[in-house]
Design a protein around this motif. Sequence first.
Motif, PDB file in Angstrom:
ATOM      1  N   LEU A   1       0.843  -1.193   0.000  1.00 14.45           N
ATOM      2  CA  LEU A   1       0.000   0.000   0.000  1.00 14.45           C
ATOM      3  C   LEU A   1       0.878   1.243   0.000  1.00 14.45           C
ATOM      4  O   LEU A   1       1.710   1.428   0.898  1.00 14.45           O
ATOM      5  N   LEU A   2       0.707   2.084  -1.011  1.00 14.43           N
ATOM      6  CA  LEU A   2       1.508   3.297  -1.139  1.00 14.43           C
ATOM      7  C   LEU A   2       0.630   4.541  -1.107  1.00 14.43           C
ATOM      8  O   LEU A   2      -0.475   4.561  -1.649  1.00 14.43           O
ATOM      9  N   LEU A   3       1.135   5.570  -0.472  1.00 13.62           N
ATOM     10  CA  LEU A   3       0.683   6.941  -0.655  1.00 13.62           C
ATOM     11  C   LEU A   3       1.843   7.683  -1.297  1.00 13.62           C
ATOM     12  O   LEU A   3       3.007   7.471  -0.929  1.00 13.62           O
ATOM     13  N   VAL A   4       1.545   8.559  -2.249  1.00  7.67           N
ATOM     14  CA  VAL A   4       2.609   9.267  -2.953  1.00  7.67           C
ATOM     15  C   VAL A   4       2.351  10.766  -2.856  1.00  7.67           C
ATOM     16  O   VAL A   4       1.257  11.246  -3.192  1.00  7.67           O
ATOM     17  N   ASP A   5       3.350  11.499  -2.389  1.00  5.67           N
ATOM     18  CA  ASP A   5       3.266  12.958  -2.283  1.00  5.67           C
ATOM     19  C   ASP A   5       4.207  13.555  -3.325  1.00  5.67           C
ATOM     20  O   ASP A   5       5.408  13.256  -3.325  1.00  5.67           O
ATOM     21  N   VAL A   6       3.672  14.385  -4.225  1.00  5.23           N
ATOM     22  CA  VAL A   6       4.444  14.837  -5.375  1.00  5.23           C
ATOM     23  C   VAL A   6       4.351  16.349  -5.568  1.00  5.23           C
ATOM     24  O   VAL A   6       3.388  16.991  -5.154  1.00  5.23           O
TER      25      VAL A   6
ATOM     26  N   HIS B   1       3.383  22.088  -3.588  1.00  3.36           N
ATOM     27  CA  HIS B   1       4.167  23.048  -4.370  1.00  3.36           C
ATOM     28  C   HIS B   1       5.570  22.509  -4.619  1.00  3.36           C
ATOM     29  O   HIS B   1       6.042  21.634  -3.877  1.00  3.36           O
ATOM     30  N   GLY B   2       6.264  23.028  -5.604  1.00  2.74           N
ATOM     31  CA  GLY B   2       7.647  22.603  -5.838  1.00  2.74           C
ATOM     32  C   GLY B   2       8.099  22.880  -7.250  1.00  2.74           C
ATOM     33  O   GLY B   2       8.534  23.992  -7.572  1.00  2.74           O
ATOM     34  N   ASN B   3       8.003  21.884  -8.122  1.00  2.00           N
ATOM     35  CA  ASN B   3       8.454  22.049  -9.503  1.00  2.00           C
ATOM     36  C   ASN B   3       7.639  23.082 -10.268  1.00  2.00           C
ATOM     37  O   ASN B   3       8.106  23.646 -11.250  1.00  2.00           O
ATOM     38  N   THR B   4       6.407  23.292  -9.811  1.00  5.95           N
ATOM     39  CA  THR B   4       5.528  24.268 -10.446  1.00  5.95           C
ATOM     40  C   THR B   4       4.457  24.661  -9.435  1.00  5.95           C
ATOM     41  O   THR B   4       4.415  24.154  -8.320  1.00  5.95           O
TER      42      THR B   4
ATOM     43  N   VAL C   1       5.662   7.736  -0.019  1.00 11.26           N
ATOM     44  CA  VAL C   1       6.771   8.094  -0.901  1.00 11.26           C
ATOM     45  C   VAL C   1       6.706   9.593  -1.142  1.00 11.26           C
ATOM     46  O   VAL C   1       5.771  10.092  -1.775  1.00 11.26           O
ATOM     47  N   ALA C   2       7.695  10.326  -0.631  1.00 13.68           N
ATOM     48  CA  ALA C   2       7.711  11.787  -0.678  1.00 13.68           C
ATOM     49  C   ALA C   2       8.693  12.253  -1.741  1.00 13.68           C
ATOM     50  O   ALA C   2       9.904  12.077  -1.589  1.00 13.68           O
ATOM     51  N   LEU C   3       8.169  12.866  -2.800  1.00 12.31           N
ATOM     52  CA  LEU C   3       8.999  13.197  -3.959  1.00 12.31           C
ATOM     53  C   LEU C   3       9.185  14.700  -4.168  1.00 12.31           C
ATOM     54  O   LEU C   3       9.808  15.114  -5.143  1.00 12.31           O
ATOM     55  N   GLY C   4       8.650  15.509  -3.291  1.00 10.95           N
ATOM     56  CA  GLY C   4       8.787  16.955  -3.417  1.00 10.95           C
ATOM     57  C   GLY C   4       9.139  17.572  -2.080  1.00 10.95           C
ATOM     58  O   GLY C   4       9.564  16.884  -1.145  1.00 10.95           O
ATOM     59  N   PRO C   5       8.952  18.891  -1.930  1.00 14.31           N
ATOM     60  CA  PRO C   5       9.105  19.504  -0.612  1.00 14.31           C
ATOM     61  C   PRO C   5       8.185  18.804   0.391  1.00 14.31           C
ATOM     62  O   PRO C   5       7.104  18.332   0.032  1.00 14.31           O
ATOM     63  N   LEU C   6       8.587  18.767   1.647  1.00 13.10           N
ATOM     64  CA  LEU C   6       7.910  17.932   2.641  1.00 13.10           C
ATOM     65  C   LEU C   6       6.815  18.666   3.413  1.00 13.10           C
ATOM     66  O   LEU C   6       6.424  18.246   4.499  1.00 13.10           O
ATOM     67  N   THR C   7       6.270  19.716   2.844  1.00 13.97           N
ATOM     68  CA  THR C   7       5.307  20.572   3.535  1.00 13.97           C
ATOM     69  C   THR C   7       4.079  19.809   4.011  1.00 13.97           C
ATOM     70  O   THR C   7       3.689  19.896   5.183  1.00 13.97           O
ATOM     71  N   ASN C   8       3.424  19.077   3.110  1.00  8.04           N
ATOM     72  CA  ASN C   8       2.217  18.337   3.497  1.00  8.04           C
ATOM     73  C   ASN C   8       2.500  17.355   4.629  1.00  8.04           C
ATOM     74  O   ASN C   8       1.699  17.202   5.557  1.00  8.04           O
TER      75      ASN C   8
END
Length: 305
Positions: free
Chosen positions: A5-10, A38-41, A125-132
């Motif tokens: 089971l995955l959650l993905v934050d992007v 927020h992050g890449n855009t 799986v955290a792929l961007g800034p960790l704000t959330n």
Amino acid sequence: MSKKLLLVDVDCGVDDAQALMMALAAPEVEILGITCCHGNTAIENVCRNVLRVLHLCNRMEIPVFRGASNSILGEISPVYSHFGGDGLGDVGDADSPGLEHLQEEDAVHALIRIISQHPGQVSLVALGPLTNIALAAKIDPTISKKLGKLYIMGGNLEGRGNRTVCAEFNFYLDPEAAYIVLNEYTCPTYIASLEFAHGSSLPLEYFKDWVNQDTVKAKFMKTITASYSQKEFVSYDSFAMAAAIDESIITDSMECPVSVELHGSHARGMMVLDTIGKWKKQHKATLIKKANMEKFKQRLWTALV
């Protein structure tokens, strides 16, 4: 066998799209939700990009949640240029799903709810800034005890950055969030750092063969990477995703307490390693040093089939 089971934050740019497509192609994985940051855009583009990838892969049943539009302190002035202004090469898509497909629930509360519904079973799986992810811990301090594992793409090991002299992109865009996550989440934590990603680059010959497969997904990837001009291919976010899907892809790592520098005039946002045990900190992160590149290449290849 039950699925992982995955959650993905992007912060969905090109490499997030590659990582998402890798997970969507993995039969052993179930994605419970995708949270946007927020992050890449800008956040609206991040949400559109995620919906665009899901539509391409015929996986619109996966819920998508809008999250933080800026860092916790709101002090970073974003420059959206690495993957184009919209994060996916500025190539547009008239058939892309609209934002009405987003869930009404916000990303932070969705993270708390879904993790709480499956205690000990979800990998995030955290792929961007960790704000959330940081905000989730502040709302529900028990979340790290409920989360199974945390996989992060971000940070640096040697004090050399790509956003500033000393800081990696994701951590620099919200240093306070990175600090909260690395110091308050006590679940098993795996970090795919900037240096690890650079040291695991693939030759451009692989990249060209990859995007020239005769599939709809490969044509999409070729379109959004048309301006790609680097000498080697680095799919940064895909390393954290590959490790979350199949931990055996990690062939060498080190365990170390980690934190983030918040106050330095030059080093703000830099990940700091306590290699000599000065902090007496019990929780140690697993810093990935090497990966099975044949397994990784196969995961990437299958993502576009």
